[in-house]
Design a protein around this motif. Sequence first.
Motif, mmCIF file in Angstrom:
data_model
loop_
_atom_site.group_PDB
_atom_site.id
_atom_site.type_symbol
_atom_site.label_atom_id
_atom_site.label_comp_id
_atom_site.label_asym_id
_atom_site.label_seq_id
_atom_site.Cartn_x
_atom_site.Cartn_y
_atom_site.Cartn_z
ATOM 1 N N ASN A 48 0.818 -1.023 0.098
ATOM 2 C CA ASN A 48 0.034 -0.038 -0.035
ATOM 3 C C ASN A 48 0.970 1.211 -0.097
ATOM 4 O OD1 ASN A 48 0.887 -0.661 2.624
ATOM 5 N ND2 ASN A 48 -0.737 0.512 3.702
ATOM 6 N N ILE A 49 2.234 1.341 -0.563
ATOM 7 C CA ILE A 49 2.879 2.535 -0.701
ATOM 8 C C ILE A 49 2.240 3.222 -1.657
ATOM 9 C CG2 ILE A 49 4.223 1.295 -2.207
ATOM 10 C CD1 ILE A 49 5.522 3.955 0.068
ATOM 11 N N ASP A 50 2.283 4.472 -1.428
ATOM 12 C CA ASP A 50 1.743 5.673 -2.222
ATOM 13 C C ASP A 50 2.969 6.234 -2.772
ATOM 14 O OD1 ASP A 50 0.130 7.185 -3.814
ATOM 15 O OD2 ASP A 50 -0.731 8.437 -2.368
ATOM 16 N N GLY A 51 3.349 6.082 -4.221
ATOM 17 C CA GLY A 51 4.346 6.550 -4.726
ATOM 18 C C GLY A 51 5.581 5.894 -4.429
ATOM 19 N N ALA A 52 6.799 6.629 -4.323
ATOM 20 C CA ALA A 52 8.037 6.313 -3.982
ATOM 21 C C ALA A 52 8.581 6.356 -2.585
ATOM 22 C CB ALA A 52 9.267 6.804 -5.029
ATOM 23 N N PHE A 53 9.603 5.613 -1.942
ATOM 24 C CA PHE A 53 9.969 5.696 -0.928
ATOM 25 C C PHE A 53 10.698 6.946 -0.815
ATOM 26 C CE2 PHE A 53 9.501 1.059 -0.864
ATOM 27 C CZ PHE A 53 8.669 0.974 0.324
ATOM 28 N N VAL A 54 10.470 7.758 0.185
ATOM 29 C CA VAL A 54 11.236 8.852 0.852
ATOM 30 C C VAL A 54 12.658 8.239 1.180
ATOM 31 C CG1 VAL A 54 11.374 10.850 2.189
ATOM 32 C CG2 VAL A 54 9.256 10.359 1.175
ATOM 33 N N LEU A 55 12.544 7.475 2.164
ATOM 34 C CA LEU A 55 13.827 6.437 2.550
ATOM 35 C C LEU A 55 13.572 5.132 2.583
ATOM 36 C CD1 LEU A 55 16.365 6.502 4.244
ATOM 37 C CD2 LEU A 55 15.212 6.667 6.016
ATOM 38 N N ASN A 56 14.649 4.581 1.909
ATOM 39 C CA ASN A 56 14.754 3.049 1.742
ATOM 40 C C ASN A 56 16.137 2.610 1.954
ATOM 41 O OD1 ASN A 56 13.955 0.625 1.021
ATOM 42 N ND2 ASN A 56 13.801 1.038 -1.107
ATOM 43 N N TYR B 268 17.017 -21.929 17.125
ATOM 44 C CA TYR B 268 16.963 -22.077 15.725
ATOM 45 C C TYR B 268 17.822 -23.162 15.761
ATOM 46 C CZ TYR B 268 14.265 -17.789 15.372
ATOM 47 O OH TYR B 268 13.134 -17.117 15.232
ATOM 48 N N ARG B 269 17.823 -23.887 14.552
ATOM 49 C CA ARG B 269 18.655 -24.922 14.313
ATOM 50 C C ARG B 269 19.797 -24.872 13.388
ATOM 51 N NH1 ARG B 269 16.593 -30.676 11.132
ATOM 52 N NH2 ARG B 269 18.655 -31.627 11.215
ATOM 53 N N TYR B 270 19.483 -23.815 12.445
ATOM 54 C CA TYR B 270 20.413 -23.415 11.347
ATOM 55 C C TYR B 270 20.595 -21.956 11.626
ATOM 56 C CZ TYR B 270 18.878 -27.672 8.953
ATOM 57 O OH TYR B 270 18.477 -28.837 8.692
ATOM 58 N N PRO B 271 21.841 -21.463 11.019
ATOM 59 C CA PRO B 271 22.224 -19.921 11.101
ATOM 60 C C PRO B 271 20.814 -19.288 10.706
ATOM 61 C CG PRO B 271 24.056 -21.135 10.294
ATOM 62 C CD PRO B 271 22.753 -22.319 10.239
ATOM 63 N N VAL B 272 20.833 -18.054 11.242
ATOM 64 C CA VAL B 272 19.685 -16.995 10.765
ATOM 65 C C VAL B 272 20.311 -16.031 10.236
ATOM 66 C CG1 VAL B 272 17.869 -15.700 11.902
ATOM 67 C CG2 VAL B 272 18.434 -17.859 12.854
ATOM 68 N N VAL B 273 19.513 -15.573 8.955
ATOM 69 C CA VAL B 273 19.978 -14.383 8.226
ATOM 70 C C VAL B 273 18.823 -13.389 8.737
ATOM 71 C CG1 VAL B 273 19.959 -13.513 6.019
ATOM 72 C CG2 VAL B 273 20.804 -15.558 6.399
ATOM 73 N N ILE B 274 19.237 -12.087 9.112
ATOM 74 C CA ILE B 274 18.277 -11.142 9.639
ATOM 75 C C ILE B 274 18.359 -10.043 8.361
ATOM 76 C CG2 ILE B 274 17.642 -9.218 11.397
ATOM 77 C CD1 ILE B 274 18.896 -11.400 13.292
ATOM 78 N N GLN B 275 17.237 -9.468 7.830
ATOM 79 C CA GLN B 275 17.190 -8.471 7.142
ATOM 80 C C GLN B 275 16.452 -7.317 7.741
ATOM 81 O OE1 GLN B 275 15.536 -8.775 3.350
ATOM 82 N NE2 GLN B 275 14.540 -6.625 3.244
ATOM 83 N N LEU B 276 17.316 -5.877 7.955
ATOM 84 C CA LEU B 276 16.807 -4.906 8.800
ATOM 85 C C LEU B 276 16.247 -3.933 7.628
ATOM 86 C CD1 LEU B 276 19.741 -4.676 11.594
ATOM 87 C CD2 LEU B 276 17.219 -5.993 11.533
ATOM 88 N N TRP B 277 15.238 -3.525 7.497
ATOM 89 C CA TRP B 277 14.857 -2.817 6.401
ATOM 90 C C TRP B 277 14.063 -1.301 7.151
ATOM 91 C CZ3 TRP B 277 10.326 -4.188 2.778
ATOM 92 C CH2 TRP B 277 10.181 -3.187 1.751
ATOM 93 N N ARG B 278 14.553 -0.350 6.853
ATOM 94 C CA ARG B 278 14.016 0.988 7.260
ATOM 95 C C ARG B 278 13.507 1.845 6.140
ATOM 96 N NH1 ARG B 278 16.807 5.023 11.652
ATOM 97 N NH2 ARG B 278 15.157 6.633 11.647
ATOM 98 N N PHE B 279 12.336 2.356 6.034
ATOM 99 C CA PHE B 279 11.782 3.013 5.033
ATOM 100 C C PHE B 279 10.845 4.122 5.573
ATOM 101 C CE2 PHE B 279 9.460 -1.029 5.625
ATOM 102 C CZ PHE B 279 8.033 -0.412 5.627
ATOM 103 N N LYS B 280 10.551 5.063 4.690
ATOM 104 C CA LYS B 280 9.743 5.993 4.940
ATOM 105 C C LYS B 280 9.093 6.360 3.563
ATOM 106 C CE LYS B 280 9.554 10.814 6.719
ATOM 107 N NZ LYS B 280 10.325 12.041 7.299
ATOM 108 N N GLY B 281 7.764 6.787 3.934
ATOM 109 C CA GLY B 281 6.803 7.143 2.586
ATOM 110 C C GLY B 281 5.455 7.459 3.107
ATOM 111 N N PHE B 282 4.660 7.751 1.985
ATOM 112 C CA PHE B 282 3.138 7.753 2.037
ATOM 113 C C PHE B 282 2.566 6.573 1.799
ATOM 114 C CE2 PHE B 282 4.729 12.157 1.605
ATOM 115 C CZ PHE B 282 3.871 12.869 2.475
#
Length: 505
Positions: free
Chosen positions: A202-210, A223-237
Amino acid sequence: MYDAGSESSEHSYIYEILKSTVNLKNFKTGISERSDLDTKMWSPSKTTRNREHVFPHEDSEETRKSHSRQETNNRRKEDDSMLNALFSRLVESIDRNTEVMQCAMETMDTLSRSSNRTPLPDDTDFIIPDAKRPDKVLVELKCTFLKINDIDTINQQFEAELFVQAKWEEPLLQQSMFGSKDKDGEDLDKLIPWDPKLIVMNIDGAFVLNRKTFDIRLHEPGYRYPVVIQLWRFKGFFKENLELEHFPVDVQDLTISLSTERSDKEVDLIEDQTSLSSINTKAFMDQEWSLYKHIETSRDFTTVEYCSSTVHPILHAQCRVARKMGYFVWNIIFIMLLIISLTFAAFTIEHGNADRLNVTITLFLTAVAFKLVVKQSLPTISYLTYLDVYVIAALIFLGLQAAQNATMNALGHFMIKGEVQYYDKWSMVLMAIILIVFHIFFALFIYRTASKRRRIMEEKDRMYIGKREFLEKFGTLPPRYNNGVSDFDYDSIIPGRKMKTSLPR
């Protein structure tokens, strides 16, 4: 022969180049005058040449003219040298400015590329190929609302800054660790073989911060296996279909819909089982809304047509805001109540006087103007809000008052004055009773509908605190997705909680 006309045009051309930086107005005038004089000197007329033979005694005058021409040539040479110097400095300045502009453009291009590049910890480049895994990956999501800046009722959108944490197990990293000499993983190749390809629906337009960063945890508890963590910071309308039926006593859901470009056969999106989604209530400074403390998540499925025709999972993260109705109560409802109350002042005018009806019609038109003010605060919707209902009811009441005034005026033509006054008095009492009863029923109706939703949100705030205490005590959430347990149905799970299962989601 010296061509004074061509030199004058050359001077004019150079002047046009330098006039934006050097004031050569007086200089140009002097050049023009000297050029005209030189033209006359170097182009003598036939009469002048004949006079040289007729009047030989004018040699002294010709000598003076020769000296004058020589001085003119000397001044012209000095002017030419000055113009050449100015032109050289101008060219050097243009070259320096060009170099500065090229350096600035290169710097901006470098900054643009660096801002679009995914920042990585410890300056390590993570390579994320577009790979497919044979098994279905369980991706846990945690959504944090860092800041909510603006909630636009008319455009039905809101501006927010969010932080999303996604984590999943990666067996290939376990194999790489066992194949290396260092069991601690210090020499482990920083290769992320798989990415969930998260998107915001539901993003309206492009991200101001991505901005995205990645982390690898080889020994994550639980957890049994190694864990990959994705940190995502974004800003928009973000678009939100606001439910305005209860306006201005409404409570709105602000939703972030997280999905993936991969199908539901490859990815399953669930709420993080070891950490709760949250919202930063201290950063919320909006004067029109009040923010609730809880975050509620739900799952859904959709079809992303531009990616493929397969089904894709969605995880909705919702926070709730309640509108502060003080502005509308004092500026619209209270004034409308005064307008309809002033109609009773018209009963002091004789029933046969036309001024009584004129007063009621004037108040009716004033109420219509307030209806237009209410319309400006709302988008174009096909249903009535509570405020619309109140304003329309006030217009109907004013219409009944106008009908009563007209009826009493008509009865005065064939009934005696005492009887007309009797009916006029009791009709006024009936109108007052109708007004009071309407407000009582309308207040009860709001309490049973719009205010009930606010009480439900307050109850969910308390349950969210209980859910957080449960997580702090046991370290993980109950298996809600396997057993069909909803977000807040913890009657038999959380000790000391008596959950009302009849509360709507």
